[in-house]
Write a protein that holds these residues in place. Sequence first.
Motif, short mmCIF file in Angstrom:
data_model
loop_
_atom_site.label_atom_id
_atom_site.label_comp_id
_atom_site.label_asym_id
_atom_site.label_seq_id
_atom_site.Cartn_x
_atom_site.Cartn_y
_atom_site.Cartn_z
N PRO A 21 0.82 -1.22 0.00
CA PRO A 21 0.00 0.00 0.00
C PRO A 21 0.85 1.27 0.00
N GLY A 22 0.55 2.17 -0.91
CA GLY A 22 1.26 3.45 -0.98
C GLY A 22 2.53 3.41 -1.80
N GLU A 23 2.92 2.25 -2.34
CA GLU A 23 4.15 2.15 -3.13
C GLU A 23 4.01 2.99 -4.41
N THR A 24 4.87 4.01 -4.56
CA THR A 24 4.81 4.85 -5.76
C THR A 24 5.67 4.23 -6.86
N GLU A 25 5.53 4.75 -8.07
CA GLU A 25 6.37 4.29 -9.18
C GLU A 25 7.86 4.51 -8.83
N GLU A 26 8.17 5.66 -8.19
CA GLU A 26 9.58 5.94 -7.83
C GLU A 26 10.09 4.92 -6.83
N GLU A 27 9.25 4.60 -5.85
CA GLU A 27 9.67 3.63 -4.83
C GLU A 27 9.86 2.25 -5.45
N PHE A 28 8.98 1.92 -6.41
CA PHE A 28 9.14 0.64 -7.09
C PHE A 28 10.45 0.62 -7.87
N GLU A 29 10.77 1.77 -8.49
CA GLU A 29 12.05 1.82 -9.23
C GLU A 29 13.25 1.68 -8.30
N GLU A 30 13.11 2.19 -7.06
CA GLU A 30 14.18 1.97 -6.06
C GLU A 30 14.36 0.48 -5.82
N LEU A 31 13.24 -0.23 -5.82
CA LEU A 31 13.29 -1.68 -5.63
C LEU A 31 14.03 -2.34 -6.80
N LEU A 32 13.73 -1.89 -8.03
CA LEU A 32 14.43 -2.45 -9.19
C LEU A 32 15.93 -2.15 -9.12
N ASP B 19 21.04 -14.49 -6.67
CA ASP B 19 21.00 -15.64 -7.56
C ASP B 19 19.56 -16.04 -7.87
N ARG B 20 18.70 -15.85 -6.90
CA ARG B 20 17.31 -16.25 -7.10
C ARG B 20 16.40 -15.37 -6.25
N VAL B 21 15.19 -15.16 -6.71
CA VAL B 21 14.30 -14.22 -6.03
C VAL B 21 12.88 -14.79 -5.98
N GLY B 22 12.24 -14.63 -4.83
CA GLY B 22 10.82 -14.93 -4.72
C GLY B 22 10.11 -13.58 -4.65
N ALA B 23 9.13 -13.34 -5.54
CA ALA B 23 8.46 -12.04 -5.49
C ALA B 23 6.95 -12.26 -5.43
N PHE B 24 6.29 -11.46 -4.60
CA PHE B 24 4.86 -11.64 -4.37
C PHE B 24 4.16 -10.30 -4.45
N LYS B 25 2.94 -10.32 -5.02
CA LYS B 25 2.12 -9.11 -4.98
C LYS B 25 1.61 -8.96 -3.55
N TYR B 26 1.59 -7.73 -3.03
CA TYR B 26 1.03 -7.53 -1.69
C TYR B 26 -0.38 -8.09 -1.66
N SER B 27 -0.63 -8.91 -0.65
CA SER B 27 -1.94 -9.55 -0.55
C SER B 27 -2.54 -9.15 0.80
N PRO B 28 -3.71 -8.51 0.77
CA PRO B 28 -4.26 -7.99 2.03
C PRO B 28 -4.88 -9.11 2.88
N VAL B 29 -4.04 -9.85 3.56
CA VAL B 29 -4.55 -10.98 4.35
C VAL B 29 -5.25 -10.49 5.60
N GLU B 30 -6.29 -11.23 5.97
CA GLU B 30 -7.11 -10.88 7.13
C GLU B 30 -6.24 -10.71 8.39
N GLY B 31 -6.40 -9.56 9.04
CA GLY B 31 -5.68 -9.38 10.31
C GLY B 31 -4.37 -8.63 10.20
N ALA B 32 -3.89 -8.36 8.95
CA ALA B 32 -2.61 -7.66 8.82
C ALA B 32 -2.81 -6.15 8.95
N ALA B 33 -1.93 -5.50 9.74
CA ALA B 33 -2.07 -4.07 10.03
C ALA B 33 -2.00 -3.21 8.77
#
Length: 424
Positions: free
Chosen positions: A291-302, A311-325
Amino acid sequence: MADVLRACEGMEQTDKPEEADVILFNTCSIREKAEDKVFSDLGRARLLKQARPDLLIGVGGCVASQEGEAIVKRAPYVDVVFGPQTLHRLPELLARRERQSRPQVDISFPEIEKFDHLPPARVDGCSAFVSIMEGCSKYCSYCVVPYTRGDEVSRPFEDVLVEIAGLADQGVREVNLLGQNVNAYRGKMGDTAEIADFALLLEYVADIPGIERIRYTTSHPNEFTPRLIEAYVKIPKLVNHLHLPVQHGSDRILMAMKRGYTAMEYKSTVRKLRAIRPDLAMSSDFIVGFPGETEEEFEELLDFIEVAQLDRVGAFKYSPVEGAAANALPDHVDPHEQEDRLARLMYLQEEISAEKLAKKVGKTMTVLVDDVDEEGAVARSAADAPEIDGLVYINGADLEVGEFVTVKITDSDEHDLWGEVVRK
Ligand code: SAH
Ligand code: SF4
């Protein structure tokens, strides 16, 4: 669960649901709408139960831990509900279900009791998995683990060592130390007030005769202490692979995630480790579209991914699971945008992985054969980091499952390697 029921009740595992006396669902709630999936799976088991009323149905794991009684309310044909910390009570729960003729729910956190009641770890070839701690006290804002598994609890120091020594006696050569945050390990030493940390545990495990390789999953960047980094100097038995989840490359997002470190601090840990072990293979996890991740912040991630050269990466879309702040944070990222960012991240990492794997072409490595068919075999690099080298495909050779062979790598892509046998 299978070990517990085999040890207490002499039950055998079957692949055929229609033959089973007990069907258990082991559920995960880390991402996505896990409850919906559980209820649709349960619906199928219900049909089996209608045909055979003696069939017992159980739900375990983190969805069970979150939903508890609600599972029995919505699916009254479920017989037992148990959490990750009560699975050792399964035989007792099943027996109580028979005696009292009503569903049993136990999703409490009896802490250390579980470790004392589990049968010894079953061994898979020469490797064994040994739990050293459970639970998590970090409360990252996107995550439900601390709520479903409870706070961090460590097994006593001697218990872990005695178990591993026993495994080594049975022929185990490689141990994988397990826990949600293994480097948060704080094991009580005997009857003293002294506490062993993870680095000390590693030293003692390495001294057990017969143990040749030590792995662990998962560690947390916050407790990657100078002592633990130093362990990579002192303990050659620690394998050249480390999975250290970072989650993001932007400090603002890391803060909103409550991870407790900056991107710079993470990179500094990696730099120190690589200075000690230049061949250390590293993998990490990332969450995109927090939540709130801007295009610039995503580019910082890249940029982070570009610099880190993992060597290897696991990447996940933020998933709003029940109970997470984090669900309460403003500006949730549109799912299409999340999808797009995930694809961009994976594309970049595939280029990096492909380049790293290409460097292995021409080298020889020892691999463990996992599967064979008429065309050839699929093997894992056993030497260092099977999960890093991906699979090794071997054409046409006459091999057996479980065999170690030396192969010369002939080809690679962004995930896997191809090789030919040079020595059996
Ligand atoms: N204890 C480990 C992570 C365990 S969960 C750690 O702290 O790193 C495994 C992975 O699932 C995490 O690394 C994270 O990338 C991902 N994950 C957890 N909750 C998530 C959520 N709500 N949405 C998307 N990914 C999530
Ligand atoms: Fe979840 Fe964070 Fe704990 Fe990992 S450290 S299990 S992400 S709360």
